[in-house]
Motif scaffolding. Structure first.
Motif, mmCIF file in Angstrom:
data_model
loop_
_atom_site.group_PDB
_atom_site.id
_atom_site.type_symbol
_atom_site.label_atom_id
_atom_site.label_comp_id
_atom_site.label_asym_id
_atom_site.label_seq_id
_atom_site.Cartn_x
_atom_site.Cartn_y
_atom_site.Cartn_z
ATOM 1 N N LEU A 139 76.272 -106.287 -20.535
ATOM 2 C CA LEU A 139 75.065 -105.517 -20.839
ATOM 3 C C LEU A 139 73.976 -105.764 -19.794
ATOM 4 O O LEU A 139 73.320 -104.820 -19.323
ATOM 5 N N ILE A 140 73.784 -107.020 -19.420
ATOM 6 C CA ILE A 140 72.755 -107.372 -18.437
ATOM 7 C C ILE A 140 73.003 -106.674 -17.101
ATOM 8 O O ILE A 140 72.061 -106.280 -16.411
ATOM 9 N N ALA A 141 74.268 -106.511 -16.727
ATOM 10 C CA ALA A 141 74.597 -105.838 -15.466
ATOM 11 C C ALA A 141 74.106 -104.391 -15.454
ATOM 12 O O ALA A 141 73.903 -103.805 -14.397
ATOM 13 N N ASN A 142 73.901 -103.819 -16.655
ATOM 14 C CA ASN A 142 73.476 -102.421 -16.754
ATOM 15 C C ASN A 142 72.006 -102.242 -17.092
ATOM 16 O O ASN A 142 71.412 -101.222 -16.729
ATOM 17 N N ILE A 143 71.418 -103.208 -17.774
ATOM 18 C CA ILE A 143 70.021 -103.035 -18.192
ATOM 19 C C ILE A 143 69.115 -104.131 -17.642
ATOM 20 O O ILE A 143 67.951 -104.197 -18.001
ATOM 21 N N GLY A 144 69.652 -104.984 -16.771
ATOM 22 C CA GLY A 144 68.857 -106.065 -16.208
ATOM 23 C C GLY A 144 67.814 -105.554 -15.229
ATOM 24 O O GLY A 144 67.623 -104.345 -15.058
ATOM 25 N N SER A 145 67.148 -106.464 -14.577
ATOM 26 C CA SER A 145 66.098 -106.108 -13.626
ATOM 27 C C SER A 145 66.674 -105.374 -12.420
ATOM 28 O O SER A 145 67.891 -105.375 -12.184
ATOM 29 N N THR A 146 65.809 -104.771 -11.646
ATOM 30 C CA THR A 146 66.232 -104.067 -10.437
ATOM 31 C C THR A 146 66.958 -105.003 -9.479
ATOM 32 O O THR A 146 67.956 -104.630 -8.848
ATOM 33 N N GLU A 147 66.485 -106.229 -9.381
ATOM 34 C CA GLU A 147 67.103 -107.197 -8.477
ATOM 35 C C GLU A 147 68.524 -107.524 -8.906
ATOM 36 O O GLU A 147 69.425 -107.648 -8.067
ATOM 37 N N ILE A 148 68.746 -107.652 -10.211
ATOM 38 C CA ILE A 148 70.101 -107.922 -10.713
ATOM 39 C C ILE A 148 71.012 -106.737 -10.430
ATOM 40 O O ILE A 148 72.161 -106.898 -9.993
ATOM 41 N N LYS A 149 70.519 -105.530 -10.653
ATOM 42 C CA LYS A 149 71.336 -104.332 -10.420
ATOM 43 C C LYS A 149 71.687 -104.176 -8.946
ATOM 44 O O LYS A 149 72.782 -103.714 -8.601
ATOM 45 N N GLU A 150 70.768 -104.552 -8.078
ATOM 46 C CA GLU A 150 71.012 -104.412 -6.639
ATOM 47 C C GLU A 150 71.990 -105.450 -6.101
ATOM 48 O O GLU A 150 72.492 -105.315 -4.982
ATOM 49 N N MET A 151 72.289 -106.468 -6.890
ATOM 50 C CA MET A 151 73.222 -107.505 -6.442
ATOM 51 C C MET A 151 74.656 -106.994 -6.376
ATOM 52 O O MET A 151 75.499 -107.581 -5.702
ATOM 53 N N SER A 152 74.941 -105.928 -7.110
ATOM 54 C CA SER A 152 76.302 -105.375 -7.167
ATOM 55 C C SER A 152 77.283 -106.476 -7.620
ATOM 56 O O SER A 152 76.981 -107.232 -8.545
ATOM 57 N N PHE A 153 78.421 -106.630 -6.930
ATOM 58 C CA PHE A 153 79.434 -107.576 -7.392
ATOM 59 C C PHE A 153 79.084 -109.028 -7.064
ATOM 60 O O PHE A 153 79.800 -109.940 -7.482
ATOM 61 N N PHE A 154 77.995 -109.251 -6.325
ATOM 62 C CA PHE A 154 77.521 -110.624 -6.157
ATOM 63 C C PHE A 154 77.058 -111.203 -7.495
ATOM 64 O O PHE A 154 77.017 -112.416 -7.679
ATOM 65 N N TYR A 155 76.728 -110.309 -8.429
ATOM 66 C CA TYR A 155 76.344 -110.727 -9.790
ATOM 67 C C TYR A 155 77.465 -111.532 -10.447
ATOM 68 O O TYR A 155 77.215 -112.448 -11.236
ATOM 69 N N VAL A 156 78.712 -111.198 -10.101
ATOM 70 C CA VAL A 156 79.858 -111.915 -10.665
ATOM 71 C C VAL A 156 79.894 -113.353 -10.157
ATOM 72 O O VAL A 156 80.232 -114.288 -10.902
ATOM 73 N N ILE A 157 79.516 -113.544 -8.889
ATOM 74 C CA ILE A 157 79.553 -114.885 -8.282
ATOM 75 C C ILE A 157 78.370 -115.728 -8.767
ATOM 76 O O ILE A 157 78.520 -116.857 -9.207
#
Length: 213
Positions: A139-157
């Motif tokens: 859910l956070i990957a879709n509704i999180g902050s702009t910075e989180i969304k811009e991380m793309s698959f780095f969010y997984v790491i």
């Protein structure tokens, strides 16, 4: 209704409610200090790798609060075991980011968060890695902050992989200090095990099994 029957029913209700929610006070303290330590370590990462003036807590996402409840408050739960925690979180993170990239959230705000969570549940069920905080991670990957969304698959790491690894290491080291706890959970006689026997979980075949009466 007589007062005796009322008292009897009150005692029964109190037993059922209290029995389900009561815990060993010492174990409660272990849960408190374990979660405090784990989340504090992740918080320190946030301070060390703070991105300029950004106010986003990229390393300390909300899902880790729920993970801490499982790891330190319900150490014997199947949902808290390493396979579920690590792989369930990573699967959900990948699905969450993929759904965000496939749909334009501004046009499909009603669909993309729900689809990310639902697909994560389905994937975790099929891979036998069900971990409730995984839904929050997707859910956070879709509704999180702009910075989180811009991380793309780095969010997984990071924050996901970095966070779950820290939580796992602290849970492994901390939960096994208590004579009443073992993590990861195995059906063994805990009190007959030394500390290092408990943390070397991959050598479980050499541990004394608890006899079920």
């Amino acid at each position: 209704m007589s007062s005796k029957k009322i008292k009897k029913r009150l005692r029964k209700a109190r037993y059922i409610i209290y029995k389900e929610t009561s815990h060993n006070p010492i174990d409660n303290l272990w849960a408190f200090f374990g979660s405090l330590l784990a989340l504090s370590v992740i918080g320190l990462l946030q301070i060390l790798f703070k991105n300029g003036d950004s106010q986003d807590l990229l390393f300390l996402i909300g899902a880790f609060g729920a993970t801490s409840v499982l790891l330190f408050g319900a150490t014997n739960s199947p949902l808290a075991q390493p396979r579920n925690m690590i792989f369930g979180s990573l699967i959900s993170a990948n699905i969450g980011v993929s759904i965000y990239k496939l749909f334009n959230p501004s046009d499909f705000l009603w669909l993309s968060p729900a689809l990310a969570v639902s697909l994560s549940i389905l994937a975790m069920q099929y891979t036998k890695t069900l971990h409730p905080p995984g839904g929050a991670i997707a859910l956070i990957a879709n509704i999180g902050s702009t910075e989180i969304k811009e991380m793309s698959f780095f969010y997984v790491i990071y924050p996901v992989l970095s966070g779950v690894v820290i939580l796992f290491i602290v849970a492994l080291i901390f939960n096994n200090i208590s004579r009443n706890r073992i993590y990861p959970y195995r059906n063994v006689n805990i009190r007959k095990l030394g500390y290092f026997q408990k943390i070397l979980f991959w050598r479980a075949e050499s541990l004394p099994i608890k006899k079920i009466k």
